[in-house]
Design an enzyme around this catalytic site. Structure first.
Site, PDB file in Angstrom:
ATOM      1  N   SER A 142      43.193 134.953  16.464  1.00  0.00           N
ATOM      2  CA  SER A 142      43.272 135.565  17.787  1.00  0.00           C
ATOM      3  C   SER A 142      44.295 134.825  18.643  1.00  0.00           C
ATOM      4  O   SER A 142      44.431 133.597  18.541  1.00  0.00           O
ATOM      5  CB  SER A 142      41.904 135.509  18.479  1.00  0.00           C
ATOM      6  N   TYR A 155      35.286 129.826  21.514  1.00  0.00           N
ATOM      7  CA  TYR A 155      36.090 130.769  20.729  1.00  0.00           C
ATOM      8  C   TYR A 155      37.554 130.337  20.715  1.00  0.00           C
ATOM      9  O   TYR A 155      38.201 130.336  19.661  1.00  0.00           O
ATOM     10  CB  TYR A 155      35.948 132.173  21.309  1.00  0.00           C
TER      11      TYR A 155
END
Length: 269
Positions: A142, A155
């Site tokens: 990501s 994250y």
């Protein structure tokens, strides 16, 4: 459909992006091993793969457990043969909120799932790939790993660590026939993103269909883009134009600490 006679292993394949990637690889002629924690969801994915005329192995397991990973790989290789493509897709977003308000165990679970999981799975398949001098490892990553801020520090930390893992393994495997890359699927509407606090504020054009990520995976494991070894690829990339641009810049699309100027001591580091 062409028959590749090759084997893929997709983690987190019970639903969402993982399921669509697994089915797309079956359409490309791969026999597919699929793993996730939910047997019911895996069974549904398996049926879709069978409908494409390919063999499939369902192997329930937790990618953060070394015992589970060993068992999954043994089941897949016994039934289908050695793994040629590993897609480390299993991931966990965790709870939204500030670091100060985070729950430590949940925070660490995010890091374990997104870093320990790919590390264990990669370590499991890598010796065979190296001995056969072929293999592709795609880590679903990501852009959040390269950005500060956001609503989930765990994250972001995990995805930055995954970039470094990709970079490190790529450095070790250069010239070996094993190709390792990061792929960001963009912002995809899945069960994992349904809890976003800004969900209702995001315009439709912000979302990327999961089929786009599956198409990029199929292209990246075809061998045509092996020169992107060690790089971070985004689903919006035109791969044919990305190749010459990254070739001209050795540090393009890799995780680096950029010097502040010619007098910065990092310039000579």
């Amino acid at each position: 459909m062409m028959s590749s006679g090759r084997v893929a292993l997709v983690t987190g394949a019970g639903r969402g992006i993982g399921r669509i990637i697994a089915v797309r690889l079956a359409e490309e002629g791969f026999d597919v091993g699929i793993t996730a924690r939910s047997v019911k969801q895996l069974t549904e994915t398996a049926e879709l793969i069978k409908q494409r005329g390919r063999r499939v192995v369902v192997a329930q397991g937790d990618v953060t457990s070394s015992g589970d990973v060993s068992r999954v790989l043994a089941g897949v290789t016994t039934a289908l043969g050695p793994v040629d493509v590993l897609v480390n897709n299993a991931g966990y977003l965790g709870r939204y909120g500030s670091f100060a308000d985070s729950e430590p165990d949940d925070w660490w679970r995010v890091v374990e799932t997104n870093v320990r999981g790919p590390a264990l799975c990669t370590r499991a398949v890598l010796p065979s790939m190296l001995s056969r001098r072929r293999g592709h490892i795609i880590n679903i990553n990501s852009l959040q790993g390269s950005r500060s801020g956001g609503t989930s520090a765990a994250y972001s930390v995990s995805k930055a660590a995954l970039m470094r893992l990709t970079d490190s393994i790529a450095a070790e495997t250069t010239g070996s026939g094993v190709v390792v890359m990061d792929l960001s699927p963009g912002l995809v509407r899945t069960a994992m993103t349904d809890d976003r606090p800004d969900l209702g504020l995001l315009p439709a054009e912000e979302w990327t269909p999961p089929e786009a990520a599956a198409g990029h995976v199929a292209a990246l494991v075809s061998g045509r883009y092996d020169a992107l070894h060690g790089r971070f690829v985004h689903v919006s990339d035109d791969l044919d134009s990305l190749l010459p641009r990254t070739a001209a810049h050795p540090d393009a699309r890799v995780l680096r600490l950029v010097p502040a100027g010619p007098d910065d001591p990092l310039s000579d580091a």
